[in-house]
Design a protein around this motif. Sequence first.
Motif, short mmCIF file in Angstrom:
data_model
loop_
_atom_site.label_atom_id
_atom_site.label_comp_id
_atom_site.label_asym_id
_atom_site.label_seq_id
_atom_site.Cartn_x
_atom_site.Cartn_y
_atom_site.Cartn_z
N LEU A 174 -56.75 -33.86 -21.32
CA LEU A 174 -56.39 -32.73 -20.15
C LEU A 174 -56.58 -33.44 -19.04
CD1 LEU A 174 -55.47 -29.94 -19.68
CD2 LEU A 174 -57.92 -29.27 -19.59
N GLN A 175 -57.85 -34.04 -18.82
CA GLN A 175 -57.97 -34.62 -17.45
C GLN A 175 -56.81 -35.51 -17.03
OE1 GLN A 175 -61.32 -37.18 -17.10
NE2 GLN A 175 -61.49 -36.59 -14.74
N LEU A 176 -56.36 -36.34 -17.93
CA LEU A 176 -55.21 -37.32 -17.67
C LEU A 176 -53.93 -36.63 -17.61
CD1 LEU A 176 -56.47 -40.16 -20.19
CD2 LEU A 176 -56.70 -40.23 -17.72
N ALA A 177 -53.75 -35.59 -18.34
CA ALA A 177 -52.51 -34.96 -18.13
C ALA A 177 -52.35 -34.38 -16.75
CB ALA A 177 -52.28 -33.84 -19.24
N ILE A 178 -53.66 -33.59 -16.07
CA ILE A 178 -53.54 -32.92 -14.95
C ILE A 178 -53.26 -34.09 -13.93
CG2 ILE A 178 -55.08 -31.82 -13.24
CD1 ILE A 178 -54.26 -29.84 -15.45
N LEU A 179 -53.79 -35.28 -13.99
CA LEU A 179 -53.43 -36.09 -13.21
C LEU A 179 -51.90 -36.71 -13.09
CD1 LEU A 179 -54.09 -38.49 -10.93
CD2 LEU A 179 -54.90 -39.88 -13.07
N ILE A 180 -51.32 -36.67 -14.26
CA ILE A 180 -49.73 -37.07 -14.25
C ILE A 180 -49.11 -36.09 -13.75
CG2 ILE A 180 -48.12 -37.58 -15.74
CD1 ILE A 180 -50.38 -38.48 -17.68
N GLU A 181 -49.26 -34.67 -14.23
CA GLU A 181 -48.91 -33.60 -13.79
C GLU A 181 -48.80 -33.41 -12.22
OE1 GLU A 181 -46.17 -30.31 -13.41
OE2 GLU A 181 -46.67 -31.51 -15.28
N THR A 182 -49.93 -33.71 -11.57
CA THR A 182 -50.21 -33.98 -9.99
C THR A 182 -49.14 -35.03 -9.47
OG1 THR A 182 -52.56 -33.06 -10.39
CG2 THR A 182 -51.78 -33.77 -8.23
N MET A 183 -49.09 -36.16 -10.12
CA MET A 183 -48.48 -37.23 -9.49
C MET A 183 -47.05 -36.84 -9.62
SD MET A 183 -50.59 -40.44 -10.79
CE MET A 183 -49.31 -41.55 -10.23
N ARG A 184 -46.63 -36.35 -10.61
CA ARG A 184 -45.21 -35.83 -10.88
C ARG A 184 -44.71 -34.72 -9.89
NH1 ARG A 184 -43.38 -31.85 -15.89
NH2 ARG A 184 -41.30 -31.49 -15.00
N ARG A 185 -45.63 -33.90 -9.58
CA ARG A 185 -45.07 -32.94 -8.34
C ARG A 185 -45.13 -33.70 -6.99
NH1 ARG A 185 -47.65 -26.97 -10.33
NH2 ARG A 185 -46.81 -27.30 -12.45
N GLU A 186 -46.02 -34.46 -6.82
CA GLU A 186 -45.85 -35.13 -5.67
C GLU A 186 -44.64 -36.22 -5.46
OE1 GLU A 186 -49.82 -37.08 -5.36
OE2 GLU A 186 -50.70 -35.48 -4.98
N GLY A 187 -43.77 -36.31 -6.51
CA GLY A 187 -42.51 -37.13 -6.32
C GLY A 187 -42.74 -38.46 -6.99
N TYR A 188 -43.81 -38.69 -7.90
CA TYR A 188 -43.83 -39.85 -8.39
C TYR A 188 -43.15 -40.02 -9.86
CZ TYR A 188 -47.86 -41.51 -5.16
OH TYR A 188 -48.09 -41.70 -4.19
N GLU A 189 -42.75 -41.12 -10.30
CA GLU A 189 -41.95 -41.49 -11.49
C GLU A 189 -42.74 -42.39 -12.23
OE1 GLU A 189 -37.79 -42.76 -12.23
OE2 GLU A 189 -37.53 -41.11 -10.75
N LEU A 190 -43.07 -42.36 -13.49
CA LEU A 190 -43.76 -43.31 -14.13
C LEU A 190 -43.55 -43.16 -15.65
CD1 LEU A 190 -47.59 -42.22 -14.19
CD2 LEU A 190 -45.72 -40.88 -13.00
N VAL A 243 -45.95 -43.30 -19.26
CA VAL A 243 -47.22 -43.23 -19.71
C VAL A 243 -47.48 -43.69 -21.42
CG1 VAL A 243 -48.40 -41.77 -18.02
CG2 VAL A 243 -47.69 -41.05 -20.14
N SER A 244 -48.50 -44.39 -21.77
CA SER A 244 -48.59 -44.58 -23.18
C SER A 244 -49.49 -43.52 -23.90
CB SER A 244 -49.23 -45.96 -23.38
OG SER A 244 -50.89 -45.84 -22.96
N LYS A 245 -49.53 -43.88 -25.31
CA LYS A 245 -50.21 -42.97 -26.12
C LYS A 245 -51.76 -43.03 -25.51
CE LYS A 245 -51.62 -42.54 -30.92
NZ LYS A 245 -51.72 -42.89 -32.17
N ASP A 285 -45.68 -46.98 -30.60
CA ASP A 285 -44.70 -47.61 -30.07
C ASP A 285 -43.75 -46.94 -29.23
OD1 ASP A 285 -43.61 -46.14 -31.96
OD2 ASP A 285 -42.18 -47.43 -32.67
N GLU A 286 -44.18 -45.71 -28.80
CA GLU A 286 -43.36 -45.04 -27.68
C GLU A 286 -44.22 -44.67 -26.32
OE1 GLU A 286 -42.20 -42.73 -31.78
OE2 GLU A 286 -43.32 -41.59 -30.69
N LEU A 287 -43.46 -44.13 -25.51
CA LEU A 287 -43.82 -43.74 -24.06
C LEU A 287 -43.23 -42.56 -23.77
CD1 LEU A 287 -43.09 -47.16 -22.47
CD2 LEU A 287 -45.21 -46.54 -22.86
N VAL A 288 -44.05 -41.92 -22.96
CA VAL A 288 -43.44 -40.51 -22.30
C VAL A 288 -43.00 -40.98 -20.82
CG1 VAL A 288 -44.05 -38.30 -21.36
CG2 VAL A 288 -45.31 -39.18 -23.36
N GLU A 289 -41.80 -40.77 -20.55
CA GLU A 289 -41.39 -40.94 -19.06
C GLU A 289 -41.49 -39.59 -18.25
OE1 GLU A 289 -36.70 -41.48 -17.39
OE2 GLU A 289 -37.00 -41.86 -19.33
N VAL A 290 -42.25 -39.71 -17.20
CA VAL A 290 -42.39 -38.54 -16.55
C VAL A 290 -41.75 -38.52 -15.28
CG1 VAL A 290 -44.27 -37.18 -15.46
CG2 VAL A 290 -44.63 -38.45 -17.68
#
Length: 601
Positions: free
Chosen positions: A361-377, A379-381, A571-576
């Motif tokens: 959850l902590q890492l998902a919140i960080l990713i969601e925050t970055m996504r809303r700031e306009g970042y594209e990245l 992330v692995s499992k 062997d998969e990634l999430v594109e955010v």
Amino acid sequence: MTEFRNLAIIAHVDHGKTTLVDAMLWQSGTFRSNERVAERVMDSGDLERERGITILAKNTSVRHKGVKINIVDTPGHADFGGEVERTLQMVDGVLLLVDAAEGPLPQTRFVLQKALDLGLPPIVVLNKIDRDDARPAEVLDEVYDLFIDLDADEDQLDFPVFCTDARKGLCRHGLEGDFNDLQSLLDEIVATLPPPEGDPEAPLQLLVTNLDYSDYLGRLAVGRIVNGTLYANRTVGIAREDGIFEAKVGIVYSHEGLKRIEVESAVAGDIVALAGLDQVTIGDSLVDRDDPRPLKRIAVDEPTMSMVFSANNSPFGGREGRFVTARQIRERLEKEILHNVSIRLEIVANDAFEVQGRGELQLAILIETMRREGYELSVSKPEIVIRDIDGSRHEPMEIVQVDCPEDYVGVVTQKLGGRKGQMTEMHNPGHGRVRLAFRIPSRGLIGFRSEFLTDTRGTGILNHLFDGWEPWQGEIPGRTTGALVSDRAGKTTTYALFHLEPRGTLFVHPTTEVYEGMIVGENARDNNLDVNVTREKKLTNMRAAGADEALRLAPPQEMTLDRAIEWIDDDELVEVTPSAVRVRKRVLAANQRPRTRRGAA
């Protein structure tokens, strides 16, 4: 020194901390609400309001009979324990909130353990007393058992007890009696909690426990003055790990209700925010230049989970985000670790960065925050952090508490048993719901929450808490289903998706743009299947009855960020991106994937 009381409100997630702070604010006249309903004004972030949880600890204050009570509202989720550990350094007592129906849950144990270790006196509040299934007497017994289990001393066991309905702002002292407003609770805070110890005439000592940011003033350092008096526009010493440096304090802010008030000076015991100290970090001390006496740095539990963040290199990379390069992602992560002490950052490669935190959850919140700031990245499992203790591999363990209807006890026990979970407790109060406790490796919980909600038809409640390190527990089976992978770029068609539906669960709508290697669904079998989701119906000039009937599709399963992180395999990634969350294979080209798999084997 009696004009201050410093108090932290601690509890398990969703037990009503922020709602109680709201009630204190409007009953003390600090914040006026049109109606007597909770507005959760302390949860100021968009993510906090959407998810209904507190993510960042926040300061406020109320005045009661001439005493200023500084209140810190803390997060309730175990993944944000770093916030709790820091804020407890600022206060002289805690208000332990427990749901009058659910009783003490794992995070209640975690935050109470930290408070008792620091010797903070507690006040116990049984909240949500208006619930139909409230059982205040039994819950109070459970609270006493918890205190004894955590080796509380006699003074800490002699705590006052209140029952509250925080949403309506009602309170009573003890388990019986009539309800009134919160004045009796505020009276008890002033009477029970000790005033801060400290000498305004002694050399300056302030421990920086939080960082904030202002668009106009830059970085703000938040902390409590332990000794001495702090003046605006004065030079002080900053005690860091590598020595003592001089810096000039710009503006000094004190908390007054929901606002920060600029003051000329602040004395020992007050919680302040300071502008002008751009080099300061969490754990540093502000000291007297002539007589420096640094305070002990903040110790935070080690992270247990890691993910690799990298630049998005898919065919759609750079289309939707403003910040898309590895350098920009790295700068953002380095900025994050300045004010989030429970996160670690390691550079894996030029364009890949390993981020370690407390949980998914902590890492998902960080990713969601970055996504809303306009970042594209990408992330692995999530993977667990392994420690080498006495020459052997050790992994983090969790205490899991499950609350579910009796009908689902079998399936939950079976699933957790297959993930190396061992049942430690089973409690059936006879209300139709059973409470189970397990001890399980942290990696056994990766991807389990969505499976658990499906198995219990959304009626189960799952909570977990870090519980030390143990030798490696052996292999745990991963996802048992494969993926439906697009074998070409294009737009999905209703015709193609309709014929794929019997194969498994789809993640995409018709007319969605896809690329080779993008995952468009979950295969019902355990193998991956390359499929053509852009196939169109071949048109002929021949007519047949029923040939052009409308094709009806079942609604696809929306892939949210949290679900995608839980679902993906090695062997998969999430594109955010700011506008989409996609799941893809690490190697996009279908003809190269078998070769990569052989190399990994």
